[in-house]
Each structure stands twice: as C-alpha cells, then as structure tokens.
Design a protein around this motif. Structure first.
Motif, PDB file in Angstrom:
ATOM      1  N   GLN A  46      82.516 -45.629  25.574  1.00  0.00           N
ATOM      2  CA  GLN A  46      82.416 -47.021  25.147  1.00  0.00           C
ATOM      3  C   GLN A  46      81.987 -47.919  26.306  1.00  0.00           C
ATOM      4  O   GLN A  46      81.109 -48.787  26.155  1.00  0.00           O
ATOM      5  N   ARG A  47      82.577 -47.683  27.457  1.00  0.00           N
ATOM      6  CA  ARG A  47      82.287 -48.503  28.632  1.00  0.00           C
ATOM      7  C   ARG A  47      80.821 -48.399  29.041  1.00  0.00           C
ATOM      8  O   ARG A  47      80.139 -49.418  29.229  1.00  0.00           O
ATOM      9  N   TYR A  48      80.311 -47.189  29.154  1.00  0.00           N
ATOM     10  CA  TYR A  48      78.932 -47.008  29.594  1.00  0.00           C
ATOM     11  C   TYR A  48      77.941 -47.435  28.517  1.00  0.00           C
ATOM     12  O   TYR A  48      76.846 -47.920  28.827  1.00  0.00           O
ATOM     13  N   GLU A  49      78.309 -47.267  27.261  1.00  0.00           N
ATOM     14  CA  GLU A  49      77.422 -47.650  26.164  1.00  0.00           C
ATOM     15  C   GLU A  49      77.252 -49.169  26.116  1.00  0.00           C
ATOM     16  O   GLU A  49      76.132 -49.671  25.982  1.00  0.00           O
ATOM     17  N   ILE A  50      78.349 -49.908  26.222  1.00  0.00           N
ATOM     18  CA  ILE A  50      78.269 -51.365  26.213  1.00  0.00           C
ATOM     19  C   ILE A  50      77.450 -51.859  27.402  1.00  0.00           C
ATOM     20  O   ILE A  50      76.550 -52.705  27.259  1.00  0.00           O
ATOM     21  N   THR A  51      77.732 -51.323  28.577  1.00  0.00           N
ATOM     22  CA  THR A  51      76.990 -51.734  29.766  1.00  0.00           C
ATOM     23  C   THR A  51      75.510 -51.440  29.607  1.00  0.00           C
ATOM     24  O   THR A  51      74.643 -52.258  29.962  1.00  0.00           O
ATOM     25  N   GLY A  52      75.183 -50.268  29.048  1.00  0.00           N
ATOM     26  CA  GLY A  52      73.785 -49.883  28.876  1.00  0.00           C
ATOM     27  C   GLY A  52      73.050 -50.765  27.893  1.00  0.00           C
ATOM     28  O   GLY A  52      71.896 -51.151  28.127  1.00  0.00           O
ATOM     29  N   VAL A  53      73.698 -51.100  26.783  1.00  0.00           N
ATOM     30  CA  VAL A  53      73.054 -51.945  25.771  1.00  0.00           C
ATOM     31  C   VAL A  53      72.667 -53.286  26.369  1.00  0.00           C
ATOM     32  O   VAL A  53      71.531 -53.765  26.200  1.00  0.00           O
TER      33      VAL A  53
ATOM     34  N   LEU B 223      68.660 -68.931  18.459  1.00  0.00           N
ATOM     35  CA  LEU B 223      69.766 -67.967  18.488  1.00  0.00           C
ATOM     36  C   LEU B 223      69.895 -67.395  19.894  1.00  0.00           C
ATOM     37  O   LEU B 223      68.892 -67.029  20.514  1.00  0.00           O
ATOM     38  N   VAL B 224      71.114 -67.335  20.403  1.00  0.00           N
ATOM     39  CA  VAL B 224      71.371 -66.807  21.748  1.00  0.00           C
ATOM     40  C   VAL B 224      72.485 -65.770  21.668  1.00  0.00           C
ATOM     41  O   VAL B 224      73.526 -66.006  21.046  1.00  0.00           O
ATOM     42  N   THR B 225      72.258 -64.641  22.309  1.00  0.00           N
ATOM     43  CA  THR B 225      73.268 -63.590  22.439  1.00  0.00           C
ATOM     44  C   THR B 225      73.767 -63.571  23.872  1.00  0.00           C
ATOM     45  O   THR B 225      72.958 -63.573  24.805  1.00  0.00           O
ATOM     46  N   GLY B 226      75.077 -63.563  24.059  1.00  0.00           N
ATOM     47  CA  GLY B 226      75.651 -63.475  25.399  1.00  0.00           C
ATOM     48  C   GLY B 226      76.022 -62.045  25.750  1.00  0.00           C
ATOM     49  O   GLY B 226      76.031 -61.153  24.902  1.00  0.00           O
ATOM     50  N   ARG B 227      76.340 -61.840  27.013  1.00  0.00           N
ATOM     51  CA  ARG B 227      76.657 -60.494  27.513  1.00  0.00           C
ATOM     52  C   ARG B 227      78.108 -60.134  27.226  1.00  0.00           C
ATOM     53  O   ARG B 227      78.984 -60.993  27.188  1.00  0.00           O
ATOM     54  N   GLN B 228      78.357 -58.846  27.057  1.00  0.00           N
ATOM     55  CA  GLN B 228      79.715 -58.318  26.907  1.00  0.00           C
ATOM     56  C   GLN B 228      80.021 -57.373  28.068  1.00  0.00           C
ATOM     57  O   GLN B 228      79.194 -56.514  28.403  1.00  0.00           O
ATOM     58  N   VAL B 229      81.184 -57.549  28.654  1.00  0.00           N
ATOM     59  CA  VAL B 229      81.654 -56.710  29.759  1.00  0.00           C
ATOM     60  C   VAL B 229      82.850 -55.918  29.250  1.00  0.00           C
ATOM     61  O   VAL B 229      83.858 -56.509  28.845  1.00  0.00           O
ATOM     62  N   PRO B 230      82.765 -54.587  29.226  1.00  0.00           N
ATOM     63  CA  PRO B 230      83.881 -53.801  28.665  1.00  0.00           C
ATOM     64  C   PRO B 230      85.143 -53.937  29.493  1.00  0.00           C
ATOM     65  O   PRO B 230      85.093 -54.092  30.717  1.00  0.00           O
ATOM     66  N   ARG B 231      86.275 -53.865  28.829  1.00  0.00           N
ATOM     67  CA  ARG B 231      87.557 -53.881  29.541  1.00  0.00           C
ATOM     68  C   ARG B 231      87.682 -52.622  30.381  1.00  0.00           C
ATOM     69  O   ARG B 231      87.137 -51.564  30.041  1.00  0.00           O
TER      70      ARG B 231
ATOM     71  N   ARG C  32      80.560 -40.447  39.517  1.00  0.00           N
ATOM     72  CA  ARG C  32      80.030 -41.455  40.449  1.00  0.00           C
ATOM     73  C   ARG C  32      80.711 -42.810  40.316  1.00  0.00           C
ATOM     74  O   ARG C  32      80.421 -43.724  41.078  1.00  0.00           O
ATOM     75  N   ASP C  33      81.610 -42.938  39.343  1.00  0.00           N
ATOM     76  CA  ASP C  33      82.194 -44.238  39.024  1.00  0.00           C
ATOM     77  C   ASP C  33      83.290 -44.590  40.031  1.00  0.00           C
ATOM     78  O   ASP C  33      84.349 -43.945  40.070  1.00  0.00           O
ATOM     79  N   PRO C  34      83.075 -45.647  40.843  1.00  0.00           N
ATOM     80  CA  PRO C  34      84.095 -46.004  41.847  1.00  0.00           C
ATOM     81  C   PRO C  34      85.346 -46.601  41.237  1.00  0.00           C
ATOM     82  O   PRO C  34      86.360 -46.757  41.927  1.00  0.00           O
ATOM     83  N   GLY C  35      85.299 -46.928  39.946  1.00  0.00           N
ATOM     84  CA  GLY C  35      86.459 -47.516  39.298  1.00  0.00           C
ATOM     85  C   GLY C  35      87.526 -46.509  38.917  1.00  0.00           C
ATOM     86  O   GLY C  35      88.610 -46.901  38.462  1.00  0.00           O
ATOM     87  N   TYR C  36      87.249 -45.201  39.106  1.00  0.00           N
ATOM     88  CA  TYR C  36      88.207 -44.171  38.734  1.00  0.00           C
ATOM     89  C   TYR C  36      88.747 -43.449  39.965  1.00  0.00           C
ATOM     90  O   TYR C  36      87.978 -43.091  40.872  1.00  0.00           O
ATOM     91  N   SER C  37      90.052 -43.244  39.969  1.00  0.00           N
ATOM     92  CA  SER C  37      90.648 -42.355  40.963  1.00  0.00           C
ATOM     93  C   SER C  37      90.332 -40.925  40.560  1.00  0.00           C
ATOM     94  O   SER C  37      89.877 -40.663  39.432  1.00  0.00           O
TER      95      SER C  37
END
Length: 325
Positions: free
Chosen positions: A131-138, A116-124, A270-275
C-alpha cells in the motif's frame, strides 16, 4: 455575507479515529479570505458527533445512512456550499502543514479553465509496504511533489496510459470550482465518482491539475481480507463507469503477483524507514497482500459488473452497508 474563498467538505461515518486531527489541521489553515467548514454525517454511532460538537466552527448536516452515495452526497454538499471552490477531504485524510489549502487552491489562479485539482496523498508510516509503495508511486507519476501539473485535451487525444494518468482523480484530497459543477456534475454512481469526474472534465475540454505541495496523510486501515475486497470494489467500480479493463488470466495473475512480491522485497531492503526486524517481518507478511490483491483483481475483471448480487457478495462496500442496517 461575503462569499467564502472555499468550503471544506468532510463526509463522515464513524470517523472518530482521525477526525480530531483533521478538524484541527483544517481549522489552522493560512489562506486569504473566509473558509466555510462543512460536515455531512450519515448516521455515525461512535464518537464522531461528540468530536464535531467540540468544534463549533463546523456546520454539521446529518442524513440517514441509507441516503449516502459517494457522488450524490458530495453533490448535495456542493449545493449547500457557499465557497467559490469546494474542497473535499475524506474523514481519514489529515492535511499536512498550514499551507495545504492555499496550495490546493493555487492551480485555479493559473487559468479559468482549470476546474478540478487533485492533491497528493502521503501514506501513513504503518501502512503495509504494498500500500505504501503503491500510493507513493501513483502520486509520483502525477507530477513533481513541489510543483503543479496541468492536464488537458491532449491527454484525451493520446488515450491509453497518458489518459489514465491525466484523468486520475481522488476525492480523498481534492478541490473543484463550484461554478463548473453545472457542466461537470458529480455522477450518482455506486463507486469511482471521482475517477468519472476526472474523465468528464477532460472530455468537456476543461483542465484539471495536480498540486504536489497540497499533501494529506492518508492510507486506508484495512485487514488482509478487507484489502482484497477493496481491490474488488475499485476494479468493478472502474468497469462500471466504462474504464476498459480486460479479463486477467490465471497466468497473468501469477506473473503480476510474483513481480510485485520481488519488487517490494527489494524496496523493503532499501527502505531506511524499516529496522532489520521490521524488514524481516514485512518480507514474510507483505507477499500475502500481493496474493490477495491479484486474486481479487482477477475476479473483478471476470465478474459481470451488472450482476449486483454477485458483486455485493464480494464487496467491502456492501458488507459495511449491511453491517450498518
């Protein structure tokens, strides 16, 4: 006909939003050997079937909506598959790059006991910060993004958080060795069939792996209300498969909510993705998701999981099934 190296399976229901991108990405994978492409649709009424009609490489199996089950439908698809490995994607998970499939299959070559193999998920990018930080952290906790991590029996002996991390599995982006499904089949459970399979693999003395380079773009598009119901479903689902989750007190709910709000506020800063404008918006909006999350979680830890009527009244899964009737 020669056996395909893999069968990619996508269960669909009204999946028009991301399906075209998914199909194109899956068709463009660079991998040695034939790849079988299979969709199981459970009664779509939007443009899903039209989109599939424009991609004749995909074999489409149609079932009545009331016959769909997370574990049951995947077991049916695996029985129809001819590939040595069965790869599962949800209809809103879009493979990143043309080597996604090769990277997802790579761990199987390391040992025959890896089933069994699990792949990575990258949030939109538009996912709300919680949701974004939780997915990245998991997925950061599963292993390096540029490598393979293998989990086995030692995690079962350790128990606790080590076992939870090792057993974590998601059918959003995953692959299973088809020959192993007789030993560790999909369970016909209402929810969390993937988490149960992850635990079953380890309990059987087999190995599972995390492939950090096999990434898909994925995060659920949920309103604030739907997000709370989804948390409720996930938590009750885990309790129903035997995951020990103690009741959360009101004080614990307040502490976890406050901790989450403060932690995300610092991450947003600290998130550079946000204005600065987006930061200000999320400093205002994101706390509501934390309030909703921990309120729903507390309810899910205290409800009787065998009380189907009470669970259905708070469930997003049940709400959507009712709307389909």
């Amino acid at each position: 006909m020669p056996e395909p190296v893999a069968t990619i399976v996508v269960p669909t229901y009204d999946g028009e939003t991301y399906l075209e991108r998914l199909l194109v990405a899956a068709e463009g994978q660079q991998v040695d050997g034939e790849v079988e492409l299979l969709v199981v649709d459970s009664g779509s009424t939007d443009a899903t079937l039209d989109i599939l009609g424009a991609h004749p490489a995909w074999r489409v199996i149609r079932i009545p909506n009331e016959e769909f089950g997370h574990g049951r439908t995947r077991a049916m698809a695996a029985a129809l598959a001819r590939g040595e490995f069965v790869v599962f994607l949800t209809q809103d998970a879009v493979p990143i790059g043309d080597s996604w499939l090769a990277e997802l299959l790579a761990p199987f070559a390391l040992h025959d006991d890896i089933v069994l193999v699990t792949g990575r998920q990258v949030p939109r990018h538009r996912a709300f910060p919680l949701q974004r930080y939780e997915i990245t952290g998991v997925f950061s906790g599963m292993g390096p993004d540029d490598g393979i991590t293998v989990f086995g029996a030692e995690a079962v002996k350790l128990g606790g958080p080590a076992l939870d991390r090792a057993a974590f599995h998601s059918d959003v982006n995953a692959a299973v060795r088809r020959s192993a499904l007789e030993r560790v089949p999909f369970r016909d459970v209402p929810y969390a069939e993937d988490q149960m399979m992850g635990r079953d693999v380890l309990d059987a003395g087999l190995l599972k792996a995390y492939a950090g380079r096999a990434a898909v773009e994925h995060s659920n598009d949920l309103s604030l209300r739907e997000y709370g119901k989804r948390i409720f479903d996930e938590t009750v689902g885990l309790r129903r498969i035997g995951t020990p989750i103690p009741p959360l007190s009101r004080r614990g709910q307040v502490v976890l909510t406050a901790r989450g709000i403060i932690g995300d506020a610092l991450r947003i800063a600290r998130d550079p993705g946000y204005s600065w404008r987006r930061r200000a918006f999320w400093w205002w909006a994101n706390p509501r998701y934390h309030v909703r999350k921990w309120s729903a979680y507390r309810t899910a830890t205290r409800v009787d999981p065998s009380d189907d009527r009470t669970v259905a009244a708070r469930s997003l899964e049940s709400e959507r099934k009712s709307a389909q009737r």
